[in-house]
Design a protein around this motif. Structure first.
Motif, PDB file in Angstrom:
ATOM      1  N   LEU A   1       0.713  -1.345  -0.082  1.00 49.12           N
ATOM      2  CA  LEU A   1      -0.017   0.005   0.157  1.00 49.12           C
ATOM      3  C   LEU A   1       0.819   1.191  -0.138  1.00 49.12           C
ATOM      4  N   GLU A   2       1.912   1.190   0.602  1.00 48.33           N
ATOM      5  CA  GLU A   2       2.674   2.570   0.837  1.00 48.33           C
ATOM      6  C   GLU A   2       3.622   2.897  -0.541  1.00 48.33           C
ATOM      7  N   VAL A   3       3.652   1.833  -1.443  1.00 51.30           N
ATOM      8  CA  VAL A   3       4.052   2.204  -2.958  1.00 51.30           C
ATOM      9  C   VAL A   3       3.041   2.638  -3.772  1.00 51.30           C
ATOM     10  N   LEU A   4       1.962   1.959  -3.491  1.00 54.80           N
ATOM     11  CA  LEU A   4       0.588   2.439  -4.367  1.00 54.80           C
ATOM     12  C   LEU A   4       0.271   3.752  -3.823  1.00 54.80           C
ATOM     13  N   ASN A   5       0.502   4.137  -2.587  1.00 55.35           N
ATOM     14  CA  ASN A   5      -0.040   5.463  -2.249  1.00 55.35           C
ATOM     15  C   ASN A   5       0.801   6.588  -3.095  1.00 55.35           C
ATOM     16  N   SER A   6       1.933   6.169  -3.481  1.00 56.39           N
ATOM     17  CA  SER A   6       2.725   7.170  -4.178  1.00 56.39           C
ATOM     18  C   SER A   6       2.246   7.437  -5.535  1.00 56.39           C
ATOM     19  N   LEU A   7       1.080   6.852  -5.910  1.00 55.00           N
ATOM     20  CA  LEU A   7       0.270   7.189  -7.309  1.00 55.00           C
ATOM     21  C   LEU A   7      -0.326   8.530  -6.910  1.00 55.00           C
ATOM     22  N   ASN A   8      -0.791   8.765  -5.809  1.00 55.95           N
ATOM     23  CA  ASN A   8      -1.284  10.039  -5.445  1.00 55.95           C
ATOM     24  C   ASN A   8      -0.683  11.383  -5.917  1.00 55.95           C
ATOM     25  N   TYR A   9       0.666  11.207  -6.029  1.00 53.41           N
ATOM     26  CA  TYR A   9       1.468  12.499  -6.285  1.00 53.41           C
ATOM     27  C   TYR A   9       1.755  12.344  -7.674  1.00 53.41           C
ATOM     28  N   HIS A  10       1.049  11.600  -8.703  1.00 55.19           N
ATOM     29  CA  HIS A  10       1.222  11.626 -10.095  1.00 55.19           C
ATOM     30  C   HIS A  10      -0.120  11.817 -10.918  1.00 55.19           C
ATOM     31  N   THR A  11      -0.245  12.479 -11.702  1.00 49.36           N
ATOM     32  CA  THR A  11      -1.401  12.399 -12.693  1.00 49.36           C
ATOM     33  C   THR A  11      -1.534  11.589 -13.843  1.00 49.36           C
ATOM     34  N   HIS A  12      -0.590  10.829 -14.085  1.00 50.05           N
ATOM     35  CA  HIS A  12      -0.508   9.773 -15.271  1.00 50.05           C
ATOM     36  C   HIS A  12       0.149   8.501 -14.735  1.00 50.05           C
ATOM     37  N   LEU A  13      -0.552   7.318 -15.142  1.00 51.25           N
ATOM     38  CA  LEU A  13      -0.368   6.084 -14.751  1.00 51.25           C
ATOM     39  C   LEU A  13      -0.101   4.859 -15.962  1.00 51.25           C
ATOM     40  N   LEU A  14       1.209   4.308 -15.885  1.00 53.65           N
ATOM     41  CA  LEU A  14       1.067   3.418 -16.929  1.00 53.65           C
ATOM     42  C   LEU A  14       1.250   2.014 -16.199  1.00 53.65           C
ATOM     43  N   ILE A  15       0.594   1.310 -16.535  1.00 55.72           N
ATOM     44  CA  ILE A  15       0.666  -0.135 -16.128  1.00 55.72           C
ATOM     45  C   ILE A  15       1.391  -1.159 -17.041  1.00 55.72           C
ATOM     46  N   SER A  16       2.709  -1.827 -16.807  1.00 57.79           N
ATOM     47  CA  SER A  16       3.244  -2.338 -17.860  1.00 57.79           C
ATOM     48  C   SER A  16       3.911  -3.711 -17.329  1.00 57.79           C
ATOM     49  N   ILE A  17       3.156  -4.066 -16.184  1.00 55.49           N
ATOM     50  CA  ILE A  17       3.767  -5.450 -15.529  1.00 55.49           C
ATOM     51  C   ILE A  17       3.119  -6.689 -16.504  1.00 55.49           C
ATOM     52  N   PRO A  18       4.312  -7.578 -16.705  1.00 61.32           N
ATOM     53  CA  PRO A  18       3.663  -8.569 -17.626  1.00 61.32           C
ATOM     54  C   PRO A  18       2.936  -9.667 -16.715  1.00 61.32           C
ATOM     55  N   PRO A  19       2.111 -10.542 -17.775  1.00 60.75           N
ATOM     56  CA  PRO A  19       1.203 -11.332 -16.950  1.00 60.75           C
ATOM     57  C   PRO A  19       1.973 -12.428 -16.343  1.00 60.75           C
ATOM     58  N   VAL A  20       1.378 -13.346 -15.469  1.00 64.71           N
ATOM     59  CA  VAL A  20       2.007 -14.322 -14.664  1.00 64.71           C
ATOM     60  C   VAL A  20       1.133 -15.549 -15.179  1.00 64.71           C
ATOM     61  N   VAL A  21       1.746 -16.667 -15.323  1.00 68.74           N
ATOM     62  CA  VAL A  21       1.289 -17.940 -16.056  1.00 68.74           C
ATOM     63  C   VAL A  21       0.280 -18.318 -14.941  1.00 68.74           C
ATOM     64  N   GLY A  22      -0.859 -18.663 -15.547  1.00 69.38           N
ATOM     65  CA  GLY A  22      -2.016 -19.116 -14.478  1.00 69.38           C
ATOM     66  C   GLY A  22      -2.884 -18.174 -13.928  1.00 69.38           C
ATOM     67  N   LYS A  23      -2.248 -16.789 -13.832  1.00 66.92           N
ATOM     68  CA  LYS A  23      -2.938 -15.826 -13.102  1.00 66.92           C
ATOM     69  C   LYS A  23      -3.464 -14.640 -14.146  1.00 66.92           C
ATOM     70  N   GLY A  24      -2.719 -14.394 -15.130  1.00 70.41           N
ATOM     71  CA  GLY A  24      -2.945 -13.569 -16.108  1.00 70.41           C
ATOM     72  C   GLY A  24      -2.281 -12.103 -15.242  1.00 70.41           C
ATOM     73  N   ASP A  25      -2.776 -10.892 -15.642  1.00 68.79           N
ATOM     74  CA  ASP A  25      -2.282  -9.698 -15.052  1.00 68.79           C
ATOM     75  C   ASP A  25      -2.579  -9.744 -13.610  1.00 68.79           C
ATOM     76  N   PRO A  26      -1.431  -9.545 -12.899  1.00 66.11           N
ATOM     77  CA  PRO A  26      -1.415  -9.731 -11.558  1.00 66.11           C
ATOM     78  C   PRO A  26      -2.237  -8.313 -11.017  1.00 66.11           C
ATOM     79  N   MET A  27      -1.818  -7.189 -11.469  1.00 70.55           N
ATOM     80  CA  MET A  27      -2.792  -6.051 -10.909  1.00 70.55           C
ATOM     81  C   MET A  27      -4.342  -5.976 -11.061  1.00 70.55           C
ATOM     82  N   LEU A  28      -4.798  -6.876 -11.964  1.00 76.96           N
ATOM     83  CA  LEU A  28      -6.054  -7.150 -12.169  1.00 76.96           C
ATOM     84  C   LEU A  28      -6.596  -8.057 -10.922  1.00 76.96           C
ATOM     85  N   GLN A  29      -5.802  -8.847 -10.465  1.00 75.68           N
ATOM     86  CA  GLN A  29      -6.233  -9.526  -8.940  1.00 75.68           C
ATOM     87  C   GLN A  29      -6.401  -8.582  -7.905  1.00 75.68           C
TER      88      GLN A  29
END
Length: 119
Positions: free
Chosen positions: A54-82
């Motif tokens: 959560l402390e890393v994700l809270n850093s997003l509050n200081y940004h106006t633009h977000l790019l998600i570029s985390i590769p999918p995990v086999v058997g899970k898909g996109d980990p951020m969608l979890q």
């Protein structure tokens, strides 16, 4: 700009933005990678998308633009969608103006022209 996943593709994008005058922060998966990113002038955080801090994700509050570029995990898909509800709750402060998902086709291998998705 905050980039979740400053791997090969994310870092290339970050460098292009930095060359255009953007301040870029983002995540990586190890202390060694964090050090290399910081040497290049990026504010970097070690981050595990399977168990997002959560402390890393809270850093997003200081940004106006977000790019998600985390590769999918086999058997899970996109980990951020979890963790979509956690991500939404962090981004609920209305500071975010732009969000994009960037994927490299190389993570999917040769599928012989067939459609590819996270499954």
């Amino acid at each position: 700009m905050f980039i979740l996943g400053m791997g090969f593709v994310g870092q290339f994008f970050a460098e292009q933005l930095k060359n255009q005058g953007w301040a870029v922060s983002g995540t990586c998966t190890s202390i060694a990678k964090k050090k290399k990113l910081e040497e290049k002038g990026f504010n970097a955080y070690v981050f595990d998308a399977n168990e997002p801090q959560l402390e890393v994700l809270n850093s997003l509050n200081y940004h106006t633009h977000l790019l998600i570029s985390i590769p999918p995990v086999v058997g899970k898909g996109d980990p951020m969608l979890q963790h979509v509800n956690l991500l939404k709750s962090v981004l609920d402060d209305e500071n975010l103006q732009w969000l994009s998902y960037l994927s490299s086709t190389s993570v999917y291998g040769d599928c012989g022209g067939a459609w590819v998705d996270e499954e």
